[in-house]
Design a protein around this motif. Sequence first.
Motif, short mmCIF file in Angstrom:
data_model
loop_
_atom_site.label_atom_id
_atom_site.label_comp_id
_atom_site.label_asym_id
_atom_site.label_seq_id
_atom_site.Cartn_x
_atom_site.Cartn_y
_atom_site.Cartn_z
N VAL A 315 0.84 -1.20 0.00
CA VAL A 315 0.00 0.00 0.00
C VAL A 315 0.87 1.24 0.00
N THR A 316 1.96 1.23 0.76
CA THR A 316 2.85 2.38 0.85
C THR A 316 3.50 2.67 -0.50
N VAL A 317 3.94 1.62 -1.19
CA VAL A 317 4.55 1.80 -2.52
C VAL A 317 3.53 2.41 -3.49
N ARG A 318 2.31 1.94 -3.39
CA ARG A 318 1.26 2.47 -4.28
C ARG A 318 0.98 3.95 -3.98
N GLU A 319 0.94 4.29 -2.68
CA GLU A 319 0.66 5.67 -2.30
C GLU A 319 1.80 6.61 -2.65
N ARG A 320 3.02 6.12 -2.70
CA ARG A 320 4.19 6.98 -2.94
C ARG A 320 4.77 6.80 -4.34
N THR A 321 4.00 6.28 -5.22
CA THR A 321 4.53 6.02 -6.57
C THR A 321 5.08 7.28 -7.21
N SER A 322 4.35 8.40 -7.13
CA SER A 322 4.82 9.64 -7.76
C SER A 322 6.09 10.14 -7.07
N GLN A 323 6.18 9.98 -5.72
CA GLN A 323 7.41 10.39 -5.02
C GLN A 323 8.60 9.56 -5.47
N LYS A 328 13.72 9.11 -8.49
CA LYS A 328 14.51 8.47 -9.55
C LYS A 328 14.85 9.46 -10.65
N ALA A 329 13.94 10.43 -10.88
CA ALA A 329 14.17 11.42 -11.95
C ALA A 329 15.33 12.34 -11.60
N PRO A 409 10.65 5.91 -13.92
CA PRO A 409 10.38 7.22 -13.33
C PRO A 409 9.29 8.02 -14.05
N VAL A 410 9.25 7.95 -15.38
CA VAL A 410 8.26 8.71 -16.15
C VAL A 410 6.84 8.21 -15.84
N VAL A 411 6.69 6.88 -15.87
CA VAL A 411 5.38 6.26 -15.57
C VAL A 411 4.98 6.56 -14.13
N ALA A 412 5.97 6.50 -13.20
CA ALA A 412 5.69 6.72 -11.80
C ALA A 412 5.24 8.15 -11.53
#
Length: 416
Positions: A315-323, A328-329, A409-412
């Motif tokens: 759940v944490t990975v899903r919630e922080r995907t954009s972060q 990574k960017a 990173p782009v998809v995230a």
Amino acid sequence: MLRYLEIVWTSFKMALQEFRSNKLRTFLSLLGITFGIFCIISVLSTISSMQMAVNNDLKALGNKTIYIDKWQYGGGPDYPWWKFIKRPVPKYEEMKLLKQKVPDASHISFGLNANSNVDYGDNSLTGVSYYGNTEDFDKIQQFTIGYGRYFQQADFDRGTPYVVLGYRIAERLFGRATSAVDKTVKLKDGKNALVVGVIEKQGQSLLGGWDYDNSILLTYGFMRQMFKEENAQPVILAQAEGGMTTQALINELEGAMRSIRKLSPTQENNFALNDIDSLSKFFDPIFSGMNIGGWSIAALSLIVGMFGVANIMFVTVRERTSQIGLKKAIGAKRGVILTEFLLESAFLCIIGGAIGLLAVFVLTLVFSAILNFPVYIPLNIIVMAVVICLFTGVLAGIIPAFIAARMDPVVAIRSK
């Protein structure tokens, strides 16, 4: 080095933030870890405390000491009591002969044990243990005289009417143990005895044994004036020299006793040589079974808790995907992302383990008040619990961490 410390600190803060922002969800997910650590620490701590208490009680019976008796110490459904009851009891004269035939034994003592009353004024105690022994007894047994003195050689030689009281007996008769010395008490059949000493408080014993707090000590000669020797559970105690092994002493005692009792080579021993040190082996299977049971329950709880922590991390990975995408960017490597999530998972497990440790600490206070021995948490068990939490956390978070580390990173960044 500072970079790694920063990663650790960041992961720790993220774990605390996860716990604060989703208290109920996180607590329920960590419940398995908490219960597993609780089982491990509580069981191992209790068993460790019991083992120490048992070992201390066995030491109180006498290190490297052999009890020569008609009875073989032990029990169980196959105990052949009908064979032992026919044996003759040890005798005082046999103890004296053993001193001559087994000079390698450092100390040999003869003792009697019976129950009767002790009175002082209007205070009367019944069922008090009388221990009447010869002069080597205090060298074999571990007790300290708290007030007054122990018997002198002249007391043993003459059988003078002196007694040494147990701490609890002295308190119950005189109100304070310090008031007992130089007072005269009445023993069996109204026989007067002068109190010359009081044993230092021993505390309750897990195995029973010599309950000095609730007993009185007498010389063998004085004890014989009140009890018949054969009816007072006579026993001979023999202790090995410092460099002598217990088995070597047993071999010498066996040969000497067979010679004293004039047994032919074909006759069985009509006496028992009870090795106190070997009694500890009797408890090993019991403690081993308790350990296995505790570890089994703990392992099941930890597996359930591991899935709970893994669910939190997914759940944490899903919630922080954009972060994750932003990190990574701007140059964060896979290893950094992976380490952050693994550490966060490990810290979550440590939080759950800390709750379990706190519960065990409260339990030790309760157990210490109820049981006959102090329960404590050894440092090595605490360290082991922390290592288990770290291992469980890493195992629970490894798949979510890999998923986070391998994100594009782009998809995230475009995800919501």
